[in-house]
Design an enzyme around this catalytic site. Sequence first.
Site, short mmCIF file in Angstrom:
data_model
loop_
_atom_site.label_atom_id
_atom_site.label_comp_id
_atom_site.label_asym_id
_atom_site.label_seq_id
_atom_site.Cartn_x
_atom_site.Cartn_y
_atom_site.Cartn_z
N ARG A 185 -0.63 93.13 84.93
CA ARG A 185 -1.12 91.81 84.49
C ARG A 185 -2.50 91.52 85.03
O ARG A 185 -3.28 90.80 84.41
CB ARG A 185 -0.08 90.74 84.89
CG ARG A 185 0.16 90.64 86.36
CD ARG A 185 1.47 89.96 86.69
NE ARG A 185 2.63 90.83 86.53
CZ ARG A 185 3.89 90.49 86.77
NH1 ARG A 185 4.16 89.27 87.20
NH2 ARG A 185 4.87 91.34 86.61
N GLU B 138 0.56 95.07 88.96
CA GLU B 138 -0.87 95.36 88.74
C GLU B 138 -1.26 95.27 87.27
O GLU B 138 -2.41 94.99 86.95
CB GLU B 138 -1.21 96.74 89.29
CG GLU B 138 -0.96 97.94 88.35
CD GLU B 138 0.50 98.12 87.97
OE1 GLU B 138 1.38 97.62 88.70
OE2 GLU B 138 0.77 98.77 86.95
N LYS C 39 -2.59 98.16 78.19
CA LYS C 39 -2.53 98.46 79.63
C LYS C 39 -2.63 99.97 79.81
O LYS C 39 -1.80 100.72 79.30
CB LYS C 39 -1.21 97.94 80.23
CG LYS C 39 -0.94 98.45 81.66
CD LYS C 39 0.36 97.90 82.23
CE LYS C 39 0.70 98.57 83.58
NZ LYS C 39 1.94 98.07 84.19
N ASP D 296 2.56 104.82 82.50
CA ASP D 296 2.18 103.40 82.59
C ASP D 296 0.88 103.10 81.83
O ASP D 296 0.35 102.00 81.91
CB ASP D 296 2.06 103.00 84.06
CG ASP D 296 2.41 101.55 84.31
OD1 ASP D 296 3.05 100.94 83.42
OD2 ASP D 296 2.03 101.03 85.37
N ASP E 2 0.98 104.60 88.27
CA ASP E 2 1.33 103.39 89.00
C ASP E 2 2.25 103.74 90.17
O ASP E 2 3.46 103.84 90.01
CB ASP E 2 2.01 102.38 88.06
CG ASP E 2 2.39 101.09 88.79
OD1 ASP E 2 1.91 100.89 89.92
OD2 ASP E 2 3.15 100.29 88.21
N ASP F 90 2.22 95.88 93.18
CA ASP F 90 2.89 96.61 92.11
C ASP F 90 2.92 95.79 90.81
O ASP F 90 3.25 96.33 89.76
CB ASP F 90 4.30 96.98 92.55
CG ASP F 90 4.93 98.05 91.67
OD1 ASP F 90 4.18 98.68 90.88
OD2 ASP F 90 6.15 98.25 91.75
N LYS G 83 6.16 101.93 95.34
CA LYS G 83 7.44 102.10 94.65
C LYS G 83 8.31 103.11 95.41
O LYS G 83 7.78 103.97 96.12
CB LYS G 83 7.19 102.66 93.25
CG LYS G 83 6.63 101.65 92.26
CD LYS G 83 6.48 102.28 90.88
CE LYS G 83 5.89 101.30 89.89
NZ LYS G 83 6.75 100.13 89.62
N1 BES Z 1 4.59 99.68 85.45
C1 BES Z 1 5.54 98.81 86.04
C2 BES Z 1 6.65 98.40 85.07
C3 BES Z 1 7.54 99.51 84.59
C4 BES Z 1 8.73 99.75 85.23
C5 BES Z 1 7.21 100.25 83.49
C6 BES Z 1 9.57 100.75 84.77
C7 BES Z 1 8.06 101.24 83.02
C8 BES Z 1 9.25 101.49 83.67
C9 BES Z 1 4.85 97.53 86.53
O1 BES Z 1 3.55 97.70 86.94
C10 BES Z 1 5.62 97.05 87.70
O2 BES Z 1 5.64 97.73 88.68
N2 BES Z 1 6.25 95.88 87.57
C11 BES Z 1 7.01 95.32 88.62
C12 BES Z 1 6.67 93.85 88.70
C13 BES Z 1 7.21 93.18 89.92
C14 BES Z 1 6.55 93.73 91.17
C15 BES Z 1 6.96 91.69 89.80
C16 BES Z 1 8.48 95.54 88.28
O3 BES Z 1 8.84 95.49 87.10
O4 BES Z 1 9.24 95.82 89.19
ZN ZN Z 2 2.51 99.26 86.11
MN MN Z 3 3.45 98.31 88.99
#
Ligand code: BES
Ligand code: ZN
Ligand code: MN
Length: 500
Positions: A349, A347, A263, A286, A268, A345, A275
Site C-alpha cells: 500500500r 509495504e 504493485k 508479489d 517481499d 510488511d 515474514k
Molecule cells: N504481499 C503480502 C500479501 C500476500 C500474502 C500476498 C500472501 C500473497 C500471498 C503483503 O505485502 C503483506 O505482507 N501483507 C500483510 C499485511 C499486514 C502486515 C497488515 C499480510 O497480509 O499479512
Molecule cells: Zn507484499
Molecule cells: Mn508484505
Amino acid sequence: MLKISFAPDSLPTQNTLVLTVASKGALGEQGKKLDKKTGGVLSRAMKAGAFDGAKEKILSVLCPAKTNLSKVLLVGIGDPAEADAPLFACIGGAIFAALGKDAQATVLIDKFADLGITEAEATAHTAFGARLRSYGFDKYHTKQNAEDKPHLKSLALACKDPAAAKTLFAPLDKVADGIMFARDLVSEPANVLYPETLAQHAFALTALGVKVDILDEDQMKKLGMGALLGVAQGSVNPPRLVSMQWMGDKNPKNKAPVAFVGKGVTFDSGGISLKPGSGMEKMKYDMAGAAAVIGAIKALASRKAKANVVGVVALVENMPSGMAQRPGDVVVSASKQTIEVVNTDAEGRLVLADALWYAQETFNPSCVIDLATLTGAISVALGHEYAGLFSNNDTLCDQLSKAGKNVSEPLWRFPMGEAYDKMIDSPIADMKNMGDGRGAGSIAAAQFLQRFVKKNAPWAHIDIAGMAWLDKDVSYCPKGASAFGVRLLDRFISDNYEAE
Ligand code: BES
Ligand code: ZN
Ligand code: MN
C-alpha cells in the site's frame, strides 16, 4: 509452442479426434455420422463409461471400429443453449490436458441446433483455452524429464466456418501473448527479476508502439515519493517506476486514458517486520499486479485496441538491512500526506500510494484501477475463487464484475466506509499503514489506498493475492503463475471503450 490451425469440419481419418458432446450424451451432426460409421461404438462407449456429456467431462474411446483413428476423445459441453465463450475456453484447456502423449490432434466443435454461441466462436475460444493451458516455465531445468514436458505440438480445430474462427481467434491469440508474458515475469525468481530487470521487460513493449518511461530513484526523490522510497531503501536493488502509454483511440474527443496501476514488489521478505521462513520463497510473486498490468498493455497494444490506456507499475524489493526502514518510521508521500509505518510488511500500500498519486497527477485519467497481491486476508475471506474488489464507484464495479465473469476471472465486491477508514488513523501522522490487525485487513488496506485517490475520481482496487499463484491446475491454467487480471483488464477495455 503449441501450433494452432483451423480446418473445415470433415471427419479426420487418422490420429486423435476430439469431439464435443452435449448433455445426456447427445451427439451432434458429425458425431452421429461417426457413430453410424463405427456401428454405434460411440453410443456404446458412452453408456459403458457412464459418460453423460456434462461440462468438461472427457471419455476416451480407443481405436474405434471401421476407422483408422487411434483415439476419439468425447468432451462434454453440458446444455448447448447455456454453453458460452468462457466455458469453451475451459473446455479447450481440459482438452489440452487430456491429450496425454498425443503429438497432434483434431478438435471438432460439432453442430448442435441450439448452441448458445456460433460454432466459430466456440472454436476460437476452445483454441484460446488450449493455448492458455499449454503454458510451461522450464527454462531452468537442465535435465528435462520427458514425462513432465508438455506433449501436444499441434492442434487443428475443425468447424463449419474455419475462416470465421480464425478471424475471431486472432485477437484472443494476442491476449494469450500478454498472459504468457505476464506468467513468465511472475515465474522468474527474484535474483533474476528485480526492479531494474522488470523495468527492462516493460520497456520491450516500445516495439509495439507503447511509450514507456522509466523513473529512477533520483527522479522519484524529486517527486517526493517518500512512501515508495521508504520501502525500497532496505534493498541493494534500486526501485523503478514505469509508465506505459498505449494511445490507440484515434478519436480526438476521447483523450483521457484509463489508468491501470500495479504493485510490483519483486520480492517481499516483509522487511524488518520479517515474514516467517516457511513459504517465503513464494513472495517472488508479489509483483503479479505489475505483471498483469504489463501483460494487459502488451495484449492491448498487440491487438491494436482502439482505446487510450496507461499502465503504471511501481517496482521495489522489500528487504531487511541496516538501511531498511523501521516500524514506527514516519514517511512523507508524494501527495504530501504523512504515514506512520507501523509494519514494514504492509509495504504494498505504501508503494501504491505514490504510484496512484503519480498516475493521477501525470495522466489525468478518466478512471484508475489498481491490481495488487495486497493482503493475505483476502484469501481468508475468498479462498482462491474470487479476487477482492473495492471501489468508490458503482458503475465501475459493475463494468469490472461483468468483464470478470465473462473471462473466468471473477470479482467479489467488499464494503468500504468511514468506520473502516478510522481504523488507520495514527496518533503521530495523517495515517498508519495498517489497522489494529483484529479484522477487516483487506478493507483497511483498501481504505489506505483510497486516501491517495483524488476526490470524485472513479477508482477500483483489485486484491489478487489469492489468485495470482495457483497451487493446483485449473482447466485454462497449469499450477503456478496465473496472470490473473490480464484477461479481465483487456475485456474491461473492449467492452467499455472500444464500442463504435
Ligand atoms: N504481499 C503480502 C500479501 C500476500 C500474502 C500476498 C500472501 C500473497 C500471498 C503483503 O505485502 C503483506 O505482507 N501483507 C500483510 C499485511 C499486514 C502486515 C497488515 C499480510 O497480509 O499479512
Ligand atoms: Zn507484499
Ligand atoms: Mn508484505
